[in-house]
Design an enzyme around this catalytic site. Structure first.
Site, PDB file in Angstrom:
ATOM      1  N   GLN A 111     -67.499  14.852   7.736  1.00 40.51           N
ATOM      2  CA  GLN A 111     -67.638  14.095   8.980  1.00 40.51           C
ATOM      3  C   GLN A 111     -68.717  13.024   8.823  1.00 40.51           C
ATOM      4  OE1 GLN A 111     -68.121  16.340  12.755  1.00 40.51           O
ATOM      5  NE2 GLN A 111     -70.019  15.196  12.878  1.00 40.51           N
ATOM      6  N   SER A 114     -73.352  10.967  11.809  1.00 44.20           N
ATOM      7  CA  SER A 114     -74.787  10.679  11.933  1.00 44.20           C
ATOM      8  C   SER A 114     -75.260   9.628  10.941  1.00 44.20           C
ATOM      9  CB  SER A 114     -75.597  11.954  11.697  1.00 44.20           C
ATOM     10  OG  SER A 114     -75.387  12.867  12.731  1.00 44.20           O
ATOM     11  N   SER A 146     -72.271  17.404   5.441  1.00 43.96           N
ATOM     12  CA  SER A 146     -71.884  18.606   4.700  1.00 43.96           C
ATOM     13  C   SER A 146     -70.584  18.320   3.972  1.00 43.96           C
ATOM     14  CB  SER A 146     -71.644  19.784   5.653  1.00 43.96           C
ATOM     15  OG  SER A 146     -72.687  19.904   6.562  1.00 43.96           O
ATOM     16  N   GLU A 229     -66.656  20.998  18.289  1.00 45.13           N
ATOM     17  CA  GLU A 229     -67.734  21.555  17.487  1.00 45.13           C
ATOM     18  C   GLU A 229     -68.500  22.588  18.304  1.00 45.13           C
ATOM     19  OE1 GLU A 229     -70.829  18.770  16.388  1.00 45.13           O
ATOM     20  OE2 GLU A 229     -71.392  20.000  14.669  1.00 45.13           O
ATOM     21  N   GLU A 362     -82.965  19.939  22.575  1.00 42.03           N
ATOM     22  CA  GLU A 362     -83.404  19.030  23.648  1.00 42.03           C
ATOM     23  C   GLU A 362     -82.200  18.359  24.308  1.00 42.03           C
ATOM     24  OE1 GLU A 362     -84.909  19.331  20.677  1.00 42.03           O
ATOM     25  OE2 GLU A 362     -86.693  20.294  21.499  1.00 42.03           O
TER      26      GLU A 362
END
Lengths: 392, 370
Positions: A111, A114, A146, A229, A362
């Protein structure tokens, strides 16, 4: 379709494909073609259009017959994230091309979401995809990927329009990891191993046929991926003392000489929290079964991250002098994270990632506060600005 | 695995109880009642017990009850916690009724089930499951009781006291009429204004023996365990009210030019509180279900629920006071009623620490030997 019907289907399938004499890959392909891969998917795409709950029956019947599995932990990103997104947004060609080898594990997925400058604020991403004839040219850098070093395909989001606000100028692609211009570098982390990668994309060409969803609507497509996810995390039934708490409780029982009063109180608190989290997860699953999905899903990840960190820290302290040692700093590239295959120090360090990966604690608290409790959003200064004018 | 959800019948019961409490038990009425000479709202109790049949939910139909289970009783406890209702439900419908159900003599049950009379299990409210059989009251050869008990909840209005006492044969459970000669029930000034305590003195008070050494200890333990398990549902109700009220206030209240609830520091505190409340619901439901089904896991389920819910209710009430700012410190705002109930409930029927230590034995996690 009922439980009885699905058992009949599985038994008929097993009568034709004896797991003892059929080649592993042939068996998995046949299982997909019989609609027994994921029964809730449509006919022809590995499913039977049956209720999702029947999958457990299928898995149990096949396991009892000694059937090979498709190693879902190793190919988790493909199964849990790429597949539901392709099913919902893919063209017919994309679905029939990608889903079967994805499910059998012949093709591993990763994926490319990010970036170094876009983690929790994922929509700020800067990897560019520029239109070029019947395709796109992609330049940028991704991180925390990953399986990038074993993946055949990637789901990728990239910026296709820098002149509109950040959520609106993103497009979603399927990227061929064997294409020229892709460089995968291991990213060594706090544990010493390289579980993740950095991925550099330099002039990578992606055909327009590998776009998922409309141009500029990648953010909506990505939401499907990210929601799946979070459903995947915390969706499993676990027994009492399953997971990290069991590891520490075993050590506690085996090693009476290590016990202290202070650690005893902390252990009992953590054991209790783990049991409450387990019951919460069980209650969530019961709600899902009767069709009342609760908002507890986001909460489960938060709870498990906190527990894993508390317990793994406690374990290192409990071990005292032994806790000063570490099992192995050699840089390895594991395909799956196996907490229990390593020692306490590893568990302590790896658990630090639990409150960061897949949505930080958070961000999850913000989601709970805003979507569940209905509290007002923090004022946003960047929401309506064109991406290219954002402060970076 | 047990059923952790609410059945349709339970939701209907909840809605009836909530309607009644919304109409007859607003915080202003609770506060006014606390300051009056009459600590309980007996009219409310009669509506709850007689009209809704809440007092006899766990009592079999043969004794005039509803023949439901402790799962339904737990739902009533949730709603009573949500409104800090000043009614003797815990003392009569939970503790005393459960003890009586475990006694051979059960002629008191019909009157309790229909709410015509109330009873109380005469032990300090702080008594935890697993406690030694109380020895503060002795019975002589004629069954007359002498001794002293402190901090008994719901005793002020009770028609009958169920008194654990020691006689020549060992532990026994005795019934004492509130009107009996030699019985003194004196109100204490208690931390929780909505569940007043009383000290009880017995000086040769005539009593009727309900259970002897073979059943009295088990009846007492069953009552304490059930009380502790169902108190978790009350604590859940308290926490839910505190969280809901605080969230509503923080959506409205503006400071620094924006709603206070839009500040991340506040949001994260409330998200954490919500998370613990979600856990409390699962734990309290599991305890109620395990008690209802007399599951072998009941003792563990109760310890988990009490340890978690007892601490949570206090934290929720403390957050409610703090996040309301100055108004949360006033007598007029109901937050203090919830804080006082939550803090008293934390001690009632075993503190969270007590229940955590009980877990150590139940799940084989012994402490250090020294």
């Amino acid at each position: 379709m009922s439980e009885m019907d699905i058992r009949t289907v599985v038994r008929a399938f097993l009568a034709e494909h004896d797991p003892a004499t059929t080649d592993r890959l042939d068996f998995l392909r046949a299982r997909f073609d019989a609609g027994l891969a994921w029964v809730h998917f449509p006919v022809g795409l590995g499913g039977l259009g049956a209720p999702r709950a029947l999958q457990a029956e299928v898995d149990a019947e096949l396991a009892a017959a000694g059937a090979p599995d498709n190693d879902p932990r190793r190919i988790g990103i493909g199964l849990g994230m790429a597949a539901p997104t392709i099913l919902r947004f893919g063209t017919e060609e994309q679905k029939s091309r990608f889903l079967r080898p994805l499910w059998t594990g012949e093709e591993v997925w990763c994926q490319l979401f990010s970036e170094p400058g876009a983690g929790s604020d994922l929509a700020a991403l800067g990897t560019r995809a520029v239109r070029d004839g019947d395709g796109w040219v992609v330049d940028g850098q991704k991180v925390w990927t990953s399986s990038a070093h074993t993946a055949r395909w990637a789901i990728l989001i990239a910026r296709t329009d820098p002149d509109v606000p950040k959520h609106r100028g993103i497009t979603y692609f399927i990227c061929d990891m064997t294409d020229p211009g892709i460089e995968v570098r291991p990213l060594r982390q706090i544990t010493g191993e390289a579980e993740f990668n950095e991925v550099f994309l330099t002039g990578v060409r992606i055909p327009d046929a590998h776009r998922l969803g409309a141009v500029g609507e990648g953010w909506q497509v990505a939401q499907t991926t990210l929601n799946n996810e979070r459903v995947a995390i915390g969706g499993q039934a676990i027994p009492r003392e399953g997971g990290m708490v069991g590891v520490v409780a075993d050590t506690w029982r085996r090693r009476p000489e290590l016990r202290t009063h202070e650690l005893h109180q902390r252990l009992l608190k953590a054991w209790l929290e783990a049991e409450v989290a387990r019951l919460t997860g069980e209650r969530l699953r019961q709600q899902l079964t009767v069709g009342q999905p609760g908002p507890e899903g986001a909460a489960m990840k938060l709870a498990f991250a906190r527990l894993a960190q508390e317990l793994s820290g406690l374990e290192v302290e409990l071990l005292g002098e032994e806790g000063l040692a570490y099992d192995d700093w050699t840089m390895t590239r594991p395909e799956i994270v196996d907490f229990n295959g390593r020692e306490a120090g590893y568990r302590y360090l790896r658990a630090k990632g639990n409150s960061i990966e897949g949505g930080t604690s958070e961000i999850l608290r913000n989601i709970i506060a805003e979507r569940v409790l209905g509290l007002p959003a923090e004022p946003r200064t960047d929401k309506d600005l064109p991406w290219k004018e954002l402060a970076r | 695995m047990s059923d952790l959800l609410y059945s349709e019948i339970e939701e209907e019961l909840r809605s009836s109880v909530r309607d009644l409490l919304t109409d007859h038990c607003p915080p202003s009425a609770v506060l006014a009642g606390c300051e009056s000479r009459e600590p309980y709202d007996l009219a409310l109790w009669r509506s709850l017990a007689a009209e809704l049949g809440a007092a006899g939910l766990q009592v079999p139909e043969e004794y005039g009850g509803a023949g439901a289970s402790l799962r339904e009783t737990a739902v009533v406890m949730e709603e009573l916690g949500r409104s800090v209702a000043p009614v003797p439900f815990l003392g009569s419908a939970v503790l005393a009724t459960t003890a009586l159900l475990a006694c051979p003599a059960s002629d008191l049950l019909p009157a309790l089930a229909e709410g015509a009379r109330t009873a109380v299990l005469a032990v300090p409210l702080s008594t935890a499951p697993g406690a030694a059989f109380p020895s503060g009251v002795r019975a002589d050869g004629n069954g007359a009781l002498t001794g002293r008990l402190t901090s008994v909840a719901d005793a002020l209005t009770a028609d009958v006291l169920l008194v654990p006492a020691v006689d020549a044969d060992g532990p026994g459970l005795y019934a004492v009429e509130a009107s009996a000669t030699g019985l003194g029930v004196v109100r204490r000034t208690s931390l929780d204004l909505t569940r007043p305590l009383a000290d009880v003195t017995l000086e040769g008070v005539p009593a009727r023996k309900l259970a002897g050494a073979d059943t009295a200890p088990a009846a007492l333990e069953r009552a304490l365990l059930t009380g502790a398990g169902l108190l978790a549902s009350e604590q859940l109700g308290i926490a839910e009210w505190c969280l809901g009220t605080t969230v509503a206030y923080l959506k409205e209240r503006k400071q620094f030019g924006r709603a206070l609830g839009s500040f991340q520091a506040i949001k994260h505190r409330l998200a954490d509180l919500w998370l613990e409340t979600v856990g409390a619901r699962a734990a309290a439901r599991y305890a109620a279900d395990a008690l209802a089904g007399e599951s072998p896991d009941a003792a563990l389920a109760v310890a988990v629920a009490q340890a978690h819910c007892g601490a949570l209710a206090v934290r929720a009430a403390e957050e409610c006071v703090q996040l309301h700012g100055g108004i949360g410190m006033t007598w007029e705002h109901p937050a203090h009623l919830y804080l006082k109930r939550a803090k008293a409930d934390q001690i009632a029927l075993g503190t969270p620490g007590h229940h955590r230590n009980a877990l150590a034995g139940l799940v084989d996690l012994p402490g250090p030997v020294d």
